[in-house]
Each structure stands twice: as C-alpha cells, then as structure tokens.
Design a protein around this motif. Sequence first.
Motif, mmCIF file in Angstrom:
data_model
loop_
_atom_site.group_PDB
_atom_site.id
_atom_site.type_symbol
_atom_site.label_atom_id
_atom_site.label_comp_id
_atom_site.label_asym_id
_atom_site.label_seq_id
_atom_site.Cartn_x
_atom_site.Cartn_y
_atom_site.Cartn_z
ATOM 1 N N TYR A 1 44.104 41.024 42.224
ATOM 2 C CA TYR A 1 42.923 42.197 42.225
ATOM 3 C C TYR A 1 43.450 43.300 41.477
ATOM 4 C CZ TYR A 1 39.906 45.371 44.452
ATOM 5 O OH TYR A 1 38.948 46.300 44.666
ATOM 6 N N HIS B 1 42.577 47.169 41.532
ATOM 7 C CA HIS B 1 41.566 48.406 41.985
ATOM 8 C C HIS B 1 40.683 49.122 40.783
ATOM 9 C CE1 HIS B 1 43.074 48.162 46.133
ATOM 10 N NE2 HIS B 1 44.492 47.802 45.529
ATOM 11 N N ASP C 1 33.555 43.780 45.689
ATOM 12 C CA ASP C 1 34.884 44.061 46.770
ATOM 13 C C ASP C 1 35.804 43.141 46.610
ATOM 14 O OD1 ASP C 1 34.321 42.182 49.154
ATOM 15 O OD2 ASP C 1 32.476 42.746 48.383
ATOM 16 N N ALA C 2 36.926 43.485 46.983
ATOM 17 C CA ALA C 2 38.114 42.274 46.789
ATOM 18 C C ALA C 2 38.063 41.167 47.584
ATOM 19 C CB ALA C 2 39.208 43.200 47.415
ATOM 20 N N GLU C 3 37.324 40.791 48.687
ATOM 21 C CA GLU C 3 37.096 39.915 49.593
ATOM 22 C C GLU C 3 36.143 38.957 48.928
ATOM 23 O OE1 GLU C 3 35.417 38.279 53.762
ATOM 24 O OE2 GLU C 3 36.088 40.276 53.731
ATOM 25 N N THR C 4 35.126 39.620 48.161
ATOM 26 C CA THR C 4 34.050 38.895 47.437
ATOM 27 C C THR C 4 34.627 38.266 46.244
ATOM 28 O OG1 THR C 4 32.314 40.069 48.298
ATOM 29 C CG2 THR C 4 31.878 38.650 46.366
ATOM 30 N N HIS D 1 37.930 37.524 45.419
ATOM 31 C CA HIS D 1 38.854 36.664 45.888
ATOM 32 C C HIS D 1 38.033 35.529 46.289
ATOM 33 C CE1 HIS D 1 42.186 34.766 48.065
ATOM 34 N NE2 HIS D 1 43.072 35.365 47.602
ATOM 35 N N GLY D 2 37.308 35.434 46.919
ATOM 36 C CA GLY D 2 36.342 34.108 47.491
ATOM 37 C C GLY D 2 35.887 33.493 46.090
ATOM 38 N N ASN E 1 38.452 31.644 44.219
ATOM 39 C CA ASN E 1 39.096 30.391 44.551
ATOM 40 C C ASN E 1 38.053 29.372 44.800
ATOM 41 O OD1 ASN E 1 41.543 31.288 45.259
ATOM 42 N ND2 ASN E 1 40.890 32.411 47.166
ATOM 43 N N THR E 2 36.623 29.589 44.500
ATOM 44 C CA THR E 2 35.348 28.659 44.594
ATOM 45 C C THR E 2 35.559 28.224 43.230
ATOM 46 O OG1 THR E 2 34.471 29.603 46.639
ATOM 47 C CG2 THR E 2 33.222 28.269 45.084
#
Length: 148
Positions: A24, A26, A58-61, A63-64, A67-68
């Motif tokens: 990630y 920033h 955003d970082a969570e999205t 990352h998801g 990974n998908t």
Amino acid sequence: MTIRSPYLRRVTEIIMQHGHAVQYVHGDLDAGTRPFAYTVGLHAQDNRGYELAVSGLDAETLHGLLNTLPHTLADHSLEPVDGLELDGVLKDGLLLRLRPVSRPERLAIIAALYDVTPPVWQALWPDQHGRFPNDDQMAQLWRAQPLL
C-alpha cells in the motif's frame, strides 16, 4: 540473497505464506496524490508473469481487491490483456477493466526483492454509470483514480 531490511523480510514472509503481498502506498490529498496498492510476488508464481495494481481507494478496499483479483483471473483461466473486463469482483454488477501500468519500475518493492520489473496491470474501477477513467467522456474520474 540476504535481505537486510526488516520490512522486506516481512514482505518476503507474507509472499511465502500467501503467494503474494500487497504493498500500500499512502496518498497525500494536500499534494493532490491518491493512494494506490500493488501486488508483490505474484509474478514469481509458476502460472503468472505479472503483478496487479489498483489506485484511488481506501487501504482495506485496495487490499481486498488485490487479494481477490488473482483468484478471479486464475479461476477463469484468464491472462491480463489491455481492456479485459472482469465481472463478479465488484458489487452491483460493475466491471473492472485492466490496463498496463505505464511505468512499473516505480513500484519499488518489486524491484527491491526481485531485481526485475515484470508487467503490471492496473485494475480500473468505474463510476456509478459504468464509465472508466480512460473513457472519452470521463473528465474527472482520473483525479480520483490516477492511471499508474
């Protein structure tokens, strides 16, 4: 090769455990830059020779998605090509569209670990009308989602 950096050692551990890591980066809204993320280690797997990237979320999205996406491509036996649209990754029936990253050498963690720069494919996400940043009628989405 001996990896001296604790951070790079940790990234290597994640790659060994999961097949790839997500790096990630920033953004700085005051400077007008948006966050982005990219995979590290995916290209070293037997059936792949590329990495993936996404920007502007955003970082969570991020990352998801990163990974998908590898699983989506593998499950459908797809190789990334410019303009490939992927269904079933985003909600509400929205597609993702792949494009080559123009300067993959800027994704420094890949080169730091592997001393190579494999092709990197950016997954573009559409606006609520299904338009992508590189579509002719999209004047504003590139600011939210810069092309890497």
